[in-house]
Design an enzyme around this catalytic site. Structure first.
Site, PDB file in Angstrom:
ATOM      1  N   LYS A 117      44.306  35.332  40.927  1.00 52.19           N
ATOM      2  CA  LYS A 117      43.959  35.974  42.201  1.00 52.19           C
ATOM      3  C   LYS A 117      44.379  35.078  43.372  1.00 52.19           C
ATOM      4  O   LYS A 117      44.942  35.545  44.364  1.00 52.19           O
ATOM      5  CB  LYS A 117      42.445  36.189  42.297  1.00 52.19           C
ATOM      6  CG  LYS A 117      41.869  37.216  41.354  1.00 52.19           C
ATOM      7  CD  LYS A 117      40.360  37.351  41.625  1.00 52.19           C
ATOM      8  CE  LYS A 117      39.634  38.080  40.526  1.00 52.19           C
ATOM      9  NZ  LYS A 117      38.188  38.089  40.686  1.00 52.19           N
TER      10      LYS A 117
ATOM     11  N   LYS B  77      30.642  44.695  42.867  1.00 55.52           N
ATOM     12  CA  LYS B  77      29.527  43.748  42.922  1.00 55.52           C
ATOM     13  C   LYS B  77      29.678  42.841  44.142  1.00 55.52           C
ATOM     14  O   LYS B  77      28.760  42.654  44.916  1.00 55.52           O
ATOM     15  CB  LYS B  77      29.486  42.936  41.626  1.00 55.52           C
ATOM     16  CG  LYS B  77      28.381  41.917  41.583  1.00 55.52           C
ATOM     17  CD  LYS B  77      28.323  41.229  40.221  1.00 55.52           C
ATOM     18  CE  LYS B  77      27.294  40.093  40.269  1.00 55.52           C
ATOM     19  NZ  LYS B  77      27.194  39.393  38.995  1.00 55.52           N
TER      20      LYS B  77
ATOM     21  N   HIS C   9      48.128  58.159  13.111  1.00 53.84           N
ATOM     22  CA  HIS C   9      49.551  58.534  13.180  1.00 53.84           C
ATOM     23  C   HIS C   9      50.327  57.558  14.043  1.00 53.84           C
ATOM     24  O   HIS C   9      51.420  57.869  14.505  1.00 53.84           O
ATOM     25  CB  HIS C   9      49.686  59.971  13.691  1.00 53.84           C
ATOM     26  CG  HIS C   9      49.041  60.948  12.755  1.00 53.84           C
ATOM     27  ND1 HIS C   9      49.727  61.538  11.702  1.00 53.84           N
ATOM     28  CD2 HIS C   9      47.770  61.383  12.663  1.00 53.84           C
ATOM     29  CE1 HIS C   9      48.891  62.319  11.028  1.00 53.84           C
ATOM     30  NE2 HIS C   9      47.692  62.244  11.586  1.00 53.84           N
TER      31      HIS C   9
ATOM     32  N   GLU D  68      36.426  39.264  28.159  1.00 54.46           N
ATOM     33  CA  GLU D  68      36.103  38.496  29.362  1.00 54.46           C
ATOM     34  C   GLU D  68      34.877  37.609  29.080  1.00 54.46           C
ATOM     35  O   GLU D  68      34.720  36.558  29.687  1.00 54.46           O
ATOM     36  CB  GLU D  68      35.846  39.435  30.553  1.00 54.46           C
ATOM     37  CG  GLU D  68      36.053  38.762  31.903  1.00 54.46           C
ATOM     38  CD  GLU D  68      36.001  39.721  33.084  1.00 54.46           C
ATOM     39  OE1 GLU D  68      34.951  40.319  33.319  1.00 54.46           O
ATOM     40  OE2 GLU D  68      37.021  39.853  33.800  1.00 54.46           O
TER      41      GLU D  68
ATOM     42  N   GLU E  76      41.668  44.719  44.941  1.00 54.91           N
ATOM     43  CA  GLU E  76      42.062  46.074  44.530  1.00 54.91           C
ATOM     44  C   GLU E  76      41.115  47.118  45.121  1.00 54.91           C
ATOM     45  O   GLU E  76      41.545  48.127  45.694  1.00 54.91           O
ATOM     46  CB  GLU E  76      42.021  46.192  42.996  1.00 54.91           C
ATOM     47  CG  GLU E  76      43.096  45.424  42.263  1.00 54.91           C
ATOM     48  CD  GLU E  76      42.660  44.002  41.906  1.00 54.91           C
ATOM     49  OE1 GLU E  76      41.736  43.469  42.569  1.00 54.91           O
ATOM     50  OE2 GLU E  76      43.269  43.424  40.986  1.00 54.91           O
TER      51      GLU E  76
ATOM     52  N   GLY F  26      29.299  41.868  36.014  1.00 56.74           N
ATOM     53  CA  GLY F  26      30.106  43.074  36.225  1.00 56.74           C
ATOM     54  C   GLY F  26      30.290  43.884  34.950  1.00 56.74           C
ATOM     55  O   GLY F  26      30.126  45.108  34.925  1.00 56.74           O
ATOM     56  N   ARG F  27      30.609  43.201  33.862  1.00 58.51           N
ATOM     57  CA  ARG F  27      30.895  43.924  32.612  1.00 58.51           C
ATOM     58  C   ARG F  27      29.624  44.354  31.887  1.00 58.51           C
ATOM     59  O   ARG F  27      29.693  44.976  30.834  1.00 58.51           O
ATOM     60  CB  ARG F  27      31.791  43.076  31.708  1.00 58.51           C
ATOM     61  CG  ARG F  27      31.285  41.670  31.438  1.00 58.51           C
ATOM     62  CD  ARG F  27      32.379  40.810  30.830  1.00 58.51           C
ATOM     63  NE  ARG F  27      31.981  39.417  30.657  1.00 58.51           N
ATOM     64  CZ  ARG F  27      32.104  38.465  31.586  1.00 58.51           C
ATOM     65  NH1 ARG F  27      32.605  38.762  32.774  1.00 58.51           N
ATOM     66  NH2 ARG F  27      31.740  37.229  31.335  1.00 58.51           N
TER      67      ARG F  27
END
Ligand code: F6P
Length: 553
Positions: A515, A217, A395, A364, A223, A278-279
């Protein structure tokens, strides 16, 4: 005035001060020791009255620890929080993301073609369909081999580079619908700054046949930009010239200047808008990799699924509104039962990344401690969301779900029709999901364990406490439409909870300081001279110095 930027759009103060909150506390006192066995026995119509059908989602909420009276008190809480008005504000473009002074319009991403939504004088629906058309044209060209790499070879591998909302949505949805994908194309997703991610994603690919989608965005995320630079170096070392980049890199972003500065032709950029968080962006151009995989028509079907749930959320009465009810039940458990987690258990292998996707969406959004006006929220907010596909979880961690001292409400998700109908796998899968929800709810008491012939020393170990709440969402088949409807359902669950708690579900200030700190530490880690780490705490400074030393610096 209580909000930062939009006084109309926020409810005052902590929810704990509302009358409805005190009423709920009384309801909780009445029900805290009631068992699901008792609730079922006391109301023969319970299942019928607590089952909802919305956009192909058949939701059985009857195994929740609540009754009609307490549910009515939750609805009253929503009324007192003016949820209906808050929903309308979101859908019509009010700036409800107050701390960033932005509208929140992901619902506009799925407005049907031909409809319009004017916000600040702009028809955002027309903008959305303009980008969808651009995406469809591009997707068709790649999928038909018309778009070729710089050497003339067709594209055979698509690598999405992004992180957070620019990764989790695309990878989740690709994995969910990969049974519909064009199998000649491989899809990979690179997110982590750990070099292993990009190295492993590209090691067996041919640069001449590889297309990178740089999804960000902001187009500033460390990253993603680092991985994109490394991808470009990998491409150039395989192909040779800067001119080759144009055929192998496209971008998805709101930041055209940064895309240009990176060297990607803006005509190969797919845009979206600051009103898409973003999410909440996987159905925007951020979903380009998915559209390349499944094609524009399937993507459109997915948008229709989103839209059907949007319409329900916007117009259905609160007491029959599935996202509202599920959101309110989450508040009930978090704040009255003090349950700290919510587990999501899709009995569908293709949904293996759905819990991870929901983690960002929910945590978030609602992992907040202050309300819009910056005062303490006063109650517990966002639960920890987690999960794994069934039956694998059975399991591993289900032991704790059944007999541990921590209770985690569960959402079971199941599909009537298998995507891969092989032998009796699906019937066995469904037998398992129904069994798990049954056992969680009703358990086995000591007498029942004894009557099954258990020796006395083992009775306590075999007692299943039960009374552990769950919802079961049953859908017909994992189609694009079904996926869209499920995602929209949880988006609106999150919205509902955010309104009740009075938090801004659309900012994420809590990720910023880390950050900044990393940005300050990086030069110290790589400097030739001994760095001045006096601004850091003793622990961090010592670890940084040890790292330098062991790296020979
Ligand atoms: O750091 C958190 C975050 O801002 C998320 O909200 C977002 O989804 C992610 O980073 C990626 O951001 P971008 O798409 O701008 O690279």
């Amino acid at each position: 005035m209580n909000s930062i930027n939009n006084p109309e759009s926020v409810t005052d103060g902590s929810v704990a001060g509302l009358l409805a909150w005190s009423d709920l506390a009384e309801q909780f006192d009445r029900l805290r020791h009631a068992t699901l066995r008792e609730l079922f026995a006391g109301d023969p119509s319970r299942v019928e009255s607590m089952t909802y059908d919305v956009a192909g989602i058949h939701a059985d909420l009857s195994k929740h620890r609540i009754d009609g009276q307490a549910l009515a008190a939750l609805i009253e809480l929503a009324e007192q929080r003016d949820l209906r008005a808050r929903i309308e504000e979101m859908f019509t473009g009010a700036r409800i993301n107050t701390t960033e002074d932005r509208a929140v319009l992901h619902t506009a991403l799925r407005i049907p073609r031909g409809e319009s939504l004017i916000v600040d004088g702009v028809d955002v629906a027309a903008q959305v369909h303009g980008v969808l058309d651009q995406m469809a044209t591009f997707a068709d060209r790649v999928r038909s081999d018309e778009w070729r790499g710089s050497t003339g070879k067709p594209i055979r591998a698509v690598v999405n580079i992004g992180i957070g909302g620019s990764d989790l949505g695309p990878v989740m949805a690709y994995r969910a619908l990969r049974h519909l994908s064009k199998r000649e194309l491989q899809f990979r997703f690179v997110s982590n700054i750990d070099g292993t991610d990009i190295v492993e994603a590209t090691r067996d690919l041919d640069p001449a046949e590889t297309l990178f989608i740089v999804s960000s965005k902001t187009f500033t995320t460390q990253e993603t930009m680092t991985n994109a630079q490394s991808a470009r170096s990998w491409l150039l070392s395989g192909l040779g010239s800067q001119a080759d980049v144009a055929k192998h890199f496209v971008a998805v972003s709101t930041n055209a200047d940064a895309v240009r500065a990176f060297g990607i032709d803006p005509s190969n950029m797919f845009g979206f808008w600051d009103w898409v968080g973003g999410r909440y962006s996987m159905d925007s151009a951020i979903g380009l990799s998915l559209m390349l995989a499944v094609g524009p028509d399937a993507f459109e079907d997915m948008l229709a699924g989103f839209h059907a749930v949007d319409e329900h959320f916007r117009y259905a009465d609160l007491d029959g509104n599935l996202p509202v009810l599920m959101g309110l039940l989450g508040v009930w458990y978090r704040d009255f039962f003090n349950y700290q987690t919510q587990v999501v258990l899709p009995y569908e292998q293709y949904l293996d990344r759905f819990p991870a996707y929901l983690q960002q969406l929910t945590m978030e959004s609602n992992g907040k401690s202050v309300t819009h006006d910056g005062t303490a929220v006063g109650v517990d907010t966002g639960a920890i969301w987690w999960g794994e596909p069934g039956t694998n979880g059975q399991h591993s961690f289900y032991q704790l779900l059944h007999q541990g001292t921590t209770v985690s409400p569960a959402d079971f998700i199941m599909f009537v029709q298998p995507v891969n109908d092989i032998g009796d796998h699906h019937d066995k899968l469904i037998a398992n999901v129904l069994a798990q929800a049954n056992v969680l709810a009703f358990g086995r008491d000591a007498d029942e364990v004894r009557s099954a012939g258990t020796r006395e020393q083992l009775v306590a170990h075999k007692v299943m406490p039960g009374n552990r709440p769950s919802a079961t969402l049953m859908l017909d088949r994992l189609t694009p439409y079904a996926l869209g409807s499920l995602i929209a359902l949880y988006e609106h669950v999150v919205f509902t909870q955010g309104v009740i708690w009075g938090v801004d579900s659309f900012d994420q200030w809590g990720v910023e300081l880390g950050k900044t700190m990393a940005g300050q530490l990086l030069p110290a880690l790589v400097a030739d001279d001994v760095p001045d780490l006096s601004g850091f705490d003793a622990s961090t400074a010592r670890l940084a110095m040890r790292y330098r030393q062991l790296r020979g610096r």
